[in-house]
Scaffold this active site. Sequence first.
Site, PDB file in Angstrom:
ATOM      1  N   LYS A  37       1.003  -1.261  -0.176  1.00 13.93           N
ATOM      2  CA  LYS A  37      -0.202  -0.095  -0.346  1.00 13.93           C
ATOM      3  C   LYS A  37       0.794   0.917  -0.037  1.00 13.93           C
ATOM      4  O   LYS A  37       1.451   1.107   1.108  1.00 13.93           O
ATOM      5  CB  LYS A  37      -0.481   0.096   1.568  1.00 13.93           C
TER       6      LYS A  37
ATOM      7  N   LYS B 286       5.238   2.704   8.317  1.00 19.41           N
ATOM      8  CA  LYS B 286       3.634   3.418   8.649  1.00 19.41           C
ATOM      9  C   LYS B 286       2.649   2.084   9.004  1.00 19.41           C
ATOM     10  O   LYS B 286       2.462   2.302  10.001  1.00 19.41           O
ATOM     11  CB  LYS B 286       3.584   4.395   7.777  1.00 19.41           C
TER      12      LYS B 286
ATOM     13  N   LYS C 227       5.090   1.638  -2.826  1.00 21.27           N
ATOM     14  CA  LYS C 227       4.888   3.328  -3.292  1.00 21.27           C
ATOM     15  C   LYS C 227       5.290   3.836  -5.413  1.00 21.27           C
ATOM     16  O   LYS C 227       5.931   2.521  -5.827  1.00 21.27           O
ATOM     17  CB  LYS C 227       5.986   3.986  -2.925  1.00 21.27           C
TER      18      LYS C 227
ATOM     19  N   THR D 264      -3.905  12.999   6.834  1.00 17.97           N
ATOM     20  CA  THR D 264      -2.791  13.063   6.797  1.00 17.97           C
ATOM     21  C   THR D 264      -3.184  14.647   8.393  1.00 17.97           C
ATOM     22  O   THR D 264      -1.771  14.589   9.208  1.00 17.97           O
ATOM     23  CB  THR D 264      -1.597  13.953   5.855  1.00 17.97           C
TER      24      THR D 264
ATOM     25  N   ASN E  60      -1.115  19.936   0.652  1.00 22.96           N
ATOM     26  CA  ASN E  60      -1.918  18.732   1.255  1.00 22.96           C
ATOM     27  C   ASN E  60      -2.153  18.960   2.910  1.00 22.96           C
ATOM     28  O   ASN E  60      -3.306  19.680   3.687  1.00 22.96           O
ATOM     29  CB  ASN E  60      -2.648  17.345   0.890  1.00 22.96           C
TER      30      ASN E  60
ATOM     31  N   SER F 291      -6.690   5.814   4.349  1.00 25.77           N
ATOM     32  CA  SER F 291      -7.286   5.408   3.265  1.00 25.77           C
ATOM     33  C   SER F 291      -7.641   3.235   3.625  1.00 25.77           C
ATOM     34  O   SER F 291      -7.922   2.849   2.348  1.00 25.77           O
ATOM     35  CB  SER F 291      -5.669   5.299   2.982  1.00 25.77           C
TER      36      SER F 291
HETATM   37  N1  GLU Z   1       1.147   8.905  -0.027  1.00 24.90           N
HETATM   38  C1  GLU Z   1       0.473   8.739   1.436  1.00 24.90           C
HETATM   39  C2  GLU Z   1       1.868   8.329   2.366  1.00 24.90           C
HETATM   40  O1  GLU Z   1       3.061   8.400   1.540  1.00 24.90           O
HETATM   41  C3  GLU Z   1      -0.139   8.285   1.585  1.00 24.90           C
HETATM   42  C4  GLU Z   1      -0.801   6.765   1.084  1.00 24.90           C
HETATM   43  C5  GLU Z   1      -1.651   6.011   0.929  1.00 24.90           C
HETATM   44  O2  GLU Z   1      -2.624   6.713   1.933  1.00 24.90           O
HETATM   45  O3  GLU Z   1      -1.810   4.907   0.881  1.00 24.90           O
HETATM   46  O4  GLU Z   1       1.207   7.951   3.774  1.00 24.90           O
END
Ligand code: GLU
Length: 416
Positions: A72, A96, A108, A192, A223, A350
């Site tokens: 993810k 994370k 990613k 976030t 954002n 998410s």
């Molecule tokens: N791009 C965001 C991050 O770096 C969210 C990733 C997601 O929601 O999967 O955490």
Amino acid sequence: MSDKMAMDVLHSTQVVIEQALQRLGYQQDMIELLKEPIRVLTVRIPVRMDDGATRIFTGYRSQHNDAVGPTKGGVRFHPMVSENEVKALSIWMSLKCGIADLPYGGGKGGVICDPRTMSFRELERLSRGYVRAVSQIVGPNKDIPAPDVMTNSQIMAWMMDEYSRIREFDSPGFITGKPIVLGGSKGRETATARGVVIMIEEALRLRGIPVKGARIAIQGFGNAGSYLAKFMHEAGSCVVGISDVHGALYNKDGLDIEYLLDRRDSFGNVTNLFKQTMTNEELLELDCDVLVPAAIENQITGENASRIQASIIVEAANGPTTLEATRMLSDKGVLLIPDVLASAGGVIVSYFEWVQNNQGYYWSEQEVDDKLRLMMIRGFEHVYDIHRTRGVDMRLAAYMAGIRKLAEAVRFRGWV
Ligand code: GLU
């Protein structure tokens, strides 16, 4: 990020992964596996531009590890995207998800492009082309993309639509950060920033500084940065500085955040409309209680760390502080809430979005925010507890918290 910088960032990440696994008692084979993504795909995406010419874009998708569950993480559109950057970012996503205890590994993606110079339809064709190019390795139970730097809910909508066409069934769970009408979650857009606010509150509490009147400087007005400025302002804190790529604005009595939000464009640009009172570099060194880097990587380095005056740093961006700077700041007694914890709010909501898509049952914004708060605080307590009891800095503590579940899953599966 330059290629050289991306290589350094990836290397530093691997150094801390190794330290974390060693502290947890894992052997070299586990370290070798978890230091690198299991899968990285490079794609070339031909896009018909509005003038009739075809341009070929390069994109990537990196999957760090899928022992816990599907991978993810977001997809960024940026001119400086590189393979090494995407690899490091996918490892951070694993951390994370581990800290927040989500049933995912990290992934990613990125495309080398500058969306600021592309038309709406060119962006649509690029977004759809990216999904066609990576469709073999992504999916609601394989790898679930999301927004990241310079991608948004419209881009997620095009990507979801393209994926649904390829698979020939509606697949809202393929991607998160969608518009609400297409199965997006309430509270995802602000997630976030909400997570960062919770971390700031916890840090201020530890330091005995009241939220009301606390002086906050925020680098970046995208954002995360813009919503954060709004929420801290509403909570009665004094947002003394903000910045974007053009420069920074400063007012020791607090900026007019509502006005700035109103004038901001969709890429987070606002300071160019005003007489700038500060540079981005000066903003980092401001006299304030909390500094929030909410822009890009490598902003606080060995060169400027000694001049940072904030006693609390909360990393809303991915990778804003180098390892050398982390050491210097920890030695100075600065309380640093690392990116893999502080910016986890996005991926947490998410996850809620994906759960709602899978159930076909949708939650209220209050329900989302309450669940987010619980998970952020649990993550914070876990990391802070490791920091205290194991005598390691907050970054290493976060890596230890984040990698443990993944290493356990790898072991139970018998991969190592
Ligand atoms: N791009 C965001 C991050 O770096 C969210 C990733 C997601 O929601 O999967 O955490």
